[in-house]
Design a protein around this motif. Sequence first.
Motif, short mmCIF file in Angstrom:
data_model
loop_
_atom_site.label_atom_id
_atom_site.label_comp_id
_atom_site.label_asym_id
_atom_site.label_seq_id
_atom_site.Cartn_x
_atom_site.Cartn_y
_atom_site.Cartn_z
N LEU A 164 41.54 -19.03 65.60
CA LEU A 164 42.80 -19.85 66.50
C LEU A 164 42.28 -20.32 67.79
O LEU A 164 42.67 -21.56 68.16
N ALA A 165 41.66 -19.50 68.51
CA ALA A 165 40.98 -19.86 69.87
C ALA A 165 40.11 -21.15 69.79
O ALA A 165 40.27 -22.14 70.48
N TYR A 166 39.35 -21.41 68.67
CA TYR A 166 38.55 -22.56 68.45
C TYR A 166 39.47 -23.64 68.26
O TYR A 166 39.34 -24.86 68.59
N PHE A 167 40.58 -23.40 67.36
CA PHE A 167 41.39 -24.69 67.14
C PHE A 167 42.16 -25.17 68.32
O PHE A 167 42.28 -26.19 68.76
N MET A 168 42.76 -24.07 69.41
CA MET A 168 43.20 -24.45 70.49
C MET A 168 42.37 -25.15 71.42
O MET A 168 42.76 -26.06 71.97
N LYS A 169 41.13 -24.81 71.63
CA LYS A 169 40.15 -25.34 72.12
C LYS A 169 39.76 -26.72 71.92
O LYS A 169 39.74 -27.82 72.78
N ASN A 170 40.00 -27.05 70.75
CA ASN A 170 39.82 -28.66 70.19
C ASN A 170 40.91 -28.98 69.47
O ASN A 170 41.06 -29.64 68.47
N ASP A 197 39.33 -21.42 54.23
CA ASP A 197 40.85 -21.66 53.62
C ASP A 197 41.57 -20.36 53.82
O ASP A 197 42.66 -20.45 53.87
N VAL A 198 40.68 -19.17 53.28
CA VAL A 198 41.55 -18.13 53.41
C VAL A 198 41.96 -17.79 54.74
O VAL A 198 43.22 -17.23 54.92
N TYR A 199 41.12 -17.73 55.72
CA TYR A 199 41.65 -17.45 57.22
C TYR A 199 42.53 -18.23 57.67
O TYR A 199 43.50 -18.19 58.53
N VAL A 200 42.60 -19.86 57.29
CA VAL A 200 43.56 -20.82 57.65
C VAL A 200 44.85 -20.23 57.10
O VAL A 200 46.08 -20.40 57.80
N ARG A 201 44.94 -19.89 55.99
CA ARG A 201 46.16 -19.49 55.22
C ARG A 201 46.75 -18.22 55.75
O ARG A 201 48.11 -18.28 56.16
N TYR A 202 45.85 -17.40 56.27
CA TYR A 202 46.21 -16.19 56.96
C TYR A 202 47.18 -16.66 58.56
O TYR A 202 47.84 -16.07 58.67
N LEU A 203 46.31 -17.54 59.10
CA LEU A 203 46.87 -17.78 60.48
C LEU A 203 48.40 -18.81 60.08
O LEU A 203 49.25 -18.15 61.04
N ARG A 204 48.19 -19.40 59.16
CA ARG A 204 49.58 -20.10 58.76
C ARG A 204 50.69 -19.07 58.76
O ARG A 204 51.82 -19.45 59.29
N ASN A 205 50.52 -18.21 58.12
CA ASN A 205 51.47 -17.06 57.50
C ASN A 205 51.85 -16.32 59.03
O ASN A 205 53.17 -16.15 58.93
N LYS A 206 51.20 -16.26 59.93
CA LYS A 206 51.40 -15.44 60.93
C LYS A 206 51.93 -16.54 62.11
O LYS A 206 53.03 -15.98 62.86
N MET A 207 51.49 -17.65 62.52
CA MET A 207 51.89 -18.49 63.53
C MET A 207 52.52 -19.62 63.35
O MET A 207 53.26 -20.22 64.23
N ASP A 208 52.82 -19.86 61.74
CA ASP A 208 53.58 -21.02 61.76
C ASP A 208 54.68 -20.94 60.69
O ASP A 208 55.96 -21.66 60.76
#
Length: 230
Positions: A164-170, A197-208
């Motif tokens: 997530l920090a890398y996405f935020m930075k960019n 893809d697995v971790y993007v799905r994890y992030l979406r479930n938690k932050m979106d």
Amino acid sequence: MSMQSILVVEDEEKIARVLELELEYEGYKVMKVYDGFEGLQQLRERSWDLVLLDVMLPGMSGVDLLRRIRSGGDLTPVIMLTAKDELKDKVEGLDLGANDYVTKPFQIEELLARIRSALRTTAAPQAESENVMKVADLSVNKSTHEVFRGEQLIQLTAKEFSLLAYFMKNHRQVLNREQLLQHVWGYDYYGDTNIVDVYVRYLRNKMDKGYEPELLHTIRGVGYVLKDPR
């Protein structure tokens, strides 16, 4: 010390020119634009130390411009300029996140004093703010490893936080799987690229999931991008 930069968004060309001359005389670097859309473009393209923003603008009003930049997490100090002197207009601007409000006609000495005050106020917490990244109502604190969506604390694992920090930075940049693997998992990672893809799905479930707007988007055939779609 580098010159502090001020963006003047003012549709009255004579006033904009006077402000430019006075501010440059005081040692500021100045750019002037004449409508809200052009102001928004300049704020998206580069960083400014302060914005002088007229309320009544063609295309997009100063109030709408302020609302757009604050909703996107931009905390650049803003001093509103207006010919209106009604309390409700000042309250609206301040409620949306303006740092100060100056009514036309104004004395240039008073405006300069307010500019210095706004710049001093924002300089103090600068070190802390450099550790906090924001997009819309999502904030990531690199020092404390805390993530908030609005007022809600989001619990992430160490790898999820790094991603997530890398996405935020960019943010607003489309990132492909190879970029994410290199910067988050490391150059020596030889596992399955589907881990992204697995971790993007994890992030979406938690932050979106359950929040508006959704911030993490898939660009089919390319990768992923974190952005506020508004």
